[in-house]
Design a protein around this motif. Structure first.
Motif, PDB file in Angstrom:
ATOM      1  N   TYR A 103       9.764  12.118  -4.750  1.00  0.00           N
ATOM      2  CA  TYR A 103      10.721  11.822  -5.828  1.00  0.00           C
ATOM      3  C   TYR A 103      11.945  11.091  -5.290  1.00  0.00           C
ATOM      4  CZ  TYR A 103       8.208  14.820  -9.167  1.00  0.00           C
ATOM      5  OH  TYR A 103       7.274  15.367 -10.005  1.00  0.00           O
ATOM      6  N   GLY A 104      12.446  11.509  -4.139  1.00  0.00           N
ATOM      7  CA  GLY A 104      13.623  10.868  -3.557  1.00  0.00           C
ATOM      8  C   GLY A 104      13.376   9.416  -3.167  1.00  0.00           C
ATOM      9  N   VAL A 105      12.193   9.163  -2.596  1.00  0.00           N
ATOM     10  CA  VAL A 105      11.856   7.800  -2.165  1.00  0.00           C
ATOM     11  C   VAL A 105      11.613   6.886  -3.370  1.00  0.00           C
ATOM     12  CG1 VAL A 105      10.057   6.436  -1.020  1.00  0.00           C
ATOM     13  CG2 VAL A 105      10.935   8.484   0.078  1.00  0.00           C
ATOM     14  N   THR A 106      10.952   7.405  -4.386  1.00  0.00           N
ATOM     15  CA  THR A 106      10.557   6.545  -5.508  1.00  0.00           C
ATOM     16  C   THR A 106      11.605   6.424  -6.607  1.00  0.00           C
ATOM     17  OG1 THR A 106       9.396   8.407  -6.534  1.00  0.00           O
ATOM     18  CG2 THR A 106       8.091   6.931  -5.131  1.00  0.00           C
ATOM     19  N   ASP A 107      12.647   7.245  -6.564  1.00  0.00           N
ATOM     20  CA  ASP A 107      13.701   7.130  -7.588  1.00  0.00           C
ATOM     21  C   ASP A 107      14.278   5.723  -7.637  1.00  0.00           C
ATOM     22  OD1 ASP A 107      13.658   9.619  -8.763  1.00  0.00           O
ATOM     23  OD2 ASP A 107      15.169  10.481  -7.419  1.00  0.00           O
ATOM     24  N   GLN A 108      14.582   5.150  -6.473  1.00  0.00           N
ATOM     25  CA  GLN A 108      15.159   3.799  -6.433  1.00  0.00           C
ATOM     26  C   GLN A 108      14.141   2.731  -6.844  1.00  0.00           C
ATOM     27  OE1 GLN A 108      18.378   3.157  -5.959  1.00  0.00           O
ATOM     28  NE2 GLN A 108      18.659   5.369  -5.853  1.00  0.00           N
ATOM     29  N   MET A 109      12.864   3.001  -6.609  1.00  0.00           N
ATOM     30  CA  MET A 109      11.832   2.020  -6.947  1.00  0.00           C
ATOM     31  C   MET A 109      11.640   1.881  -8.456  1.00  0.00           C
ATOM     32  SD  MET A 109       8.806   2.847  -4.286  1.00  0.00           S
ATOM     33  CE  MET A 109       9.089   3.090  -2.556  1.00  0.00           C
TER      34      MET A 109
ATOM     35  N   VAL B 185       4.443  -4.393 -11.464  1.00  0.00           N
ATOM     36  CA  VAL B 185       5.393  -5.431 -11.037  1.00  0.00           C
ATOM     37  C   VAL B 185       5.354  -5.603  -9.522  1.00  0.00           C
ATOM     38  CG1 VAL B 185       7.853  -5.997 -10.853  1.00  0.00           C
ATOM     39  CG2 VAL B 185       6.897  -5.259 -13.040  1.00  0.00           C
ATOM     40  N   TYR B 186       5.370  -4.494  -8.767  1.00  0.00           N
ATOM     41  CA  TYR B 186       5.361  -4.591  -7.308  1.00  0.00           C
ATOM     42  C   TYR B 186       4.046  -5.162  -6.787  1.00  0.00           C
ATOM     43  CZ  TYR B 186       9.693  -1.920  -7.374  1.00  0.00           C
ATOM     44  OH  TYR B 186      10.975  -1.506  -7.604  1.00  0.00           O
TER      45      TYR B 186
ATOM     46  N   LEU C 198       0.824  -1.208   0.000  1.00  0.00           N
ATOM     47  CA  LEU C 198       0.000   0.000   0.000  1.00  0.00           C
ATOM     48  C   LEU C 198       0.859   1.261   0.000  1.00  0.00           C
ATOM     49  CD1 LEU C 198      -2.800   1.368   0.283  1.00  0.00           C
ATOM     50  CD2 LEU C 198      -2.463   1.227   2.745  1.00  0.00           C
ATOM     51  N   LEU C 199       1.883   1.277   0.835  1.00  0.00           N
ATOM     52  CA  LEU C 199       2.777   2.436   0.883  1.00  0.00           C
ATOM     53  C   LEU C 199       3.528   2.624  -0.432  1.00  0.00           C
ATOM     54  CD1 LEU C 199       4.235   2.059   4.491  1.00  0.00           C
ATOM     55  CD2 LEU C 199       2.585   3.758   3.686  1.00  0.00           C
ATOM     56  N   THR C 200       4.025   1.526  -1.009  1.00  0.00           N
ATOM     57  CA  THR C 200       4.758   1.586  -2.276  1.00  0.00           C
ATOM     58  C   THR C 200       3.863   2.087  -3.404  1.00  0.00           C
ATOM     59  OG1 THR C 200       6.178  -0.239  -1.592  1.00  0.00           O
ATOM     60  CG2 THR C 200       6.071   0.215  -3.950  1.00  0.00           C
ATOM     61  N   GLU C 201       2.677   1.499  -3.519  1.00  0.00           N
ATOM     62  CA  GLU C 201       1.759   1.898  -4.583  1.00  0.00           C
ATOM     63  C   GLU C 201       1.312   3.352  -4.412  1.00  0.00           C
ATOM     64  OE1 GLU C 201       0.777  -0.023  -7.289  1.00  0.00           O
ATOM     65  OE2 GLU C 201       2.177  -1.534  -6.614  1.00  0.00           O
ATOM     66  N   SER C 202       1.112   3.772  -3.165  1.00  0.00           N
ATOM     67  CA  SER C 202       0.705   5.158  -2.921  1.00  0.00           C
ATOM     68  C   SER C 202       1.811   6.130  -3.317  1.00  0.00           C
ATOM     69  CB  SER C 202       0.349   5.354  -1.448  1.00  0.00           C
ATOM     70  OG  SER C 202      -0.749   4.564  -1.095  1.00  0.00           O
TER      71      SER C 202
ATOM     72  N   GLU D 210       5.752   9.147 -17.298  1.00  0.00           N
ATOM     73  CA  GLU D 210       6.819   8.139 -17.204  1.00  0.00           C
ATOM     74  C   GLU D 210       6.186   6.751 -17.148  1.00  0.00           C
ATOM     75  OE1 GLU D 210       9.109   9.022 -13.707  1.00  0.00           O
ATOM     76  OE2 GLU D 210      10.355  10.472 -14.767  1.00  0.00           O
ATOM     77  N   PRO D 211       6.233   5.991 -18.223  1.00  0.00           N
ATOM     78  CA  PRO D 211       5.683   4.630 -18.198  1.00  0.00           C
ATOM     79  C   PRO D 211       6.382   3.728 -17.184  1.00  0.00           C
ATOM     80  CG  PRO D 211       6.070   5.339 -20.458  1.00  0.00           C
ATOM     81  CD  PRO D 211       6.679   6.362 -19.562  1.00  0.00           C
ATOM     82  N   ALA D 212       7.612   4.049 -16.823  1.00  0.00           N
ATOM     83  CA  ALA D 212       8.336   3.242 -15.841  1.00  0.00           C
ATOM     84  C   ALA D 212       7.594   3.196 -14.510  1.00  0.00           C
ATOM     85  CB  ALA D 212       9.744   3.801 -15.639  1.00  0.00           C
ATOM     86  N   ILE D 213       6.866   4.261 -14.182  1.00  0.00           N
ATOM     87  CA  ILE D 213       6.103   4.286 -12.927  1.00  0.00           C
ATOM     88  C   ILE D 213       4.979   3.261 -12.978  1.00  0.00           C
ATOM     89  CG2 ILE D 213       4.699   5.703 -11.394  1.00  0.00           C
ATOM     90  CD1 ILE D 213       6.219   8.157 -12.484  1.00  0.00           C
ATOM     91  N   ILE D 214       4.253   3.226 -14.086  1.00  0.00           N
ATOM     92  CA  ILE D 214       3.153   2.267 -14.240  1.00  0.00           C
ATOM     93  C   ILE D 214       3.698   0.838 -14.222  1.00  0.00           C
ATOM     94  CG2 ILE D 214       1.275   1.483 -15.747  1.00  0.00           C
ATOM     95  CD1 ILE D 214       0.725   4.217 -14.588  1.00  0.00           C
ATOM     96  N   ILE D 215       4.792   0.614 -14.931  1.00  0.00           N
ATOM     97  CA  ILE D 215       5.398  -0.722 -14.958  1.00  0.00           C
ATOM     98  C   ILE D 215       5.819  -1.132 -13.551  1.00  0.00           C
ATOM     99  CG2 ILE D 215       7.352  -2.080 -15.813  1.00  0.00           C
ATOM    100  CD1 ILE D 215       7.236  -0.293 -18.362  1.00  0.00           C
ATOM    101  N   ALA D 216       6.439  -0.227 -12.815  1.00  0.00           N
ATOM    102  CA  ALA D 216       6.859  -0.525 -11.444  1.00  0.00           C
ATOM    103  C   ALA D 216       5.656  -0.845 -10.565  1.00  0.00           C
ATOM    104  CB  ALA D 216       7.645   0.646 -10.859  1.00  0.00           C
TER     105      ALA D 216
END
Length: 146
Positions: free
Chosen positions: A81-87, A115-116, A53-57, A106-112
């Motif tokens: 931005y700092g927290v999600t850069d590594q994700m 996947v998560y 939940l925290l990651t998706e949020s 950024e499609p990378a966000i949707i893909i992440a």
């Protein structure tokens, strides 16, 4: 190690087939050694769900901020931005980012996010499957003659 017996409230009395003592049958459940492991598994499922939940949020906020072209000087936006850069780093470059009005998609966000979420669902299913395989299949009848 000792066993704790819990008795159900249901007791059945049977008439003796012949002249003999009355037979009382009671269902007895024994606390199994796996019960603390079941509690641990439930805790693990809860932890995985909360982390998901925290990651998706956080990723959802990042997606919204990027598309809306949020002010990167804002402390909250900078924190997200700092927290999600590594994700999203493992997924960056799979599909190129695109400009949307004044923001960036950024499609990378949707893909992440996908996947998560899939990993979390798989992990929860694995934990539940293991606990189901190790779990009991019901109480055992115990006959007491009186």
């Amino acid at each position: 190690m000792f066993r704790i017996l819990r008795r159900r409230s249901r007791t059945e009395m049977h008439e003796p087939a012949a002249e003999g003592p009355m037979v009382e049958e009671e269902i007895v459940e024994e606390e199994q050694p796996w019960e603390p492991a079941a509690a641990l598994a439930a805790l693990m499922v809860t932890i995985v769900a909360i982390l998901t939940l925290l990651t998706e949020s956080a990723l959802g906020f990042r997606l919204g901020f990027k598309v809306a072209s949020a002010n990167e000087g804002n402390n909250f936006v900078d924190f997200i931005y700092g927290v999600t850069d590594q994700m999203i780093r493992p997924f960056t470059g799979i599909i190129e980012s695109r400009s949307v009005d004044s923001g960036v998609f950024e499609p990378a966000i949707i893909i992440a996010m996908v996947v998560y979420l899939v990993l979390a669902v798989f992990l929860i299913a694995l934990i539940r499957m293991v606990m189901y395989a190790l779990g009991p299949r019901g109480g055992r009848p115990v006959t007491i003659e009186r």
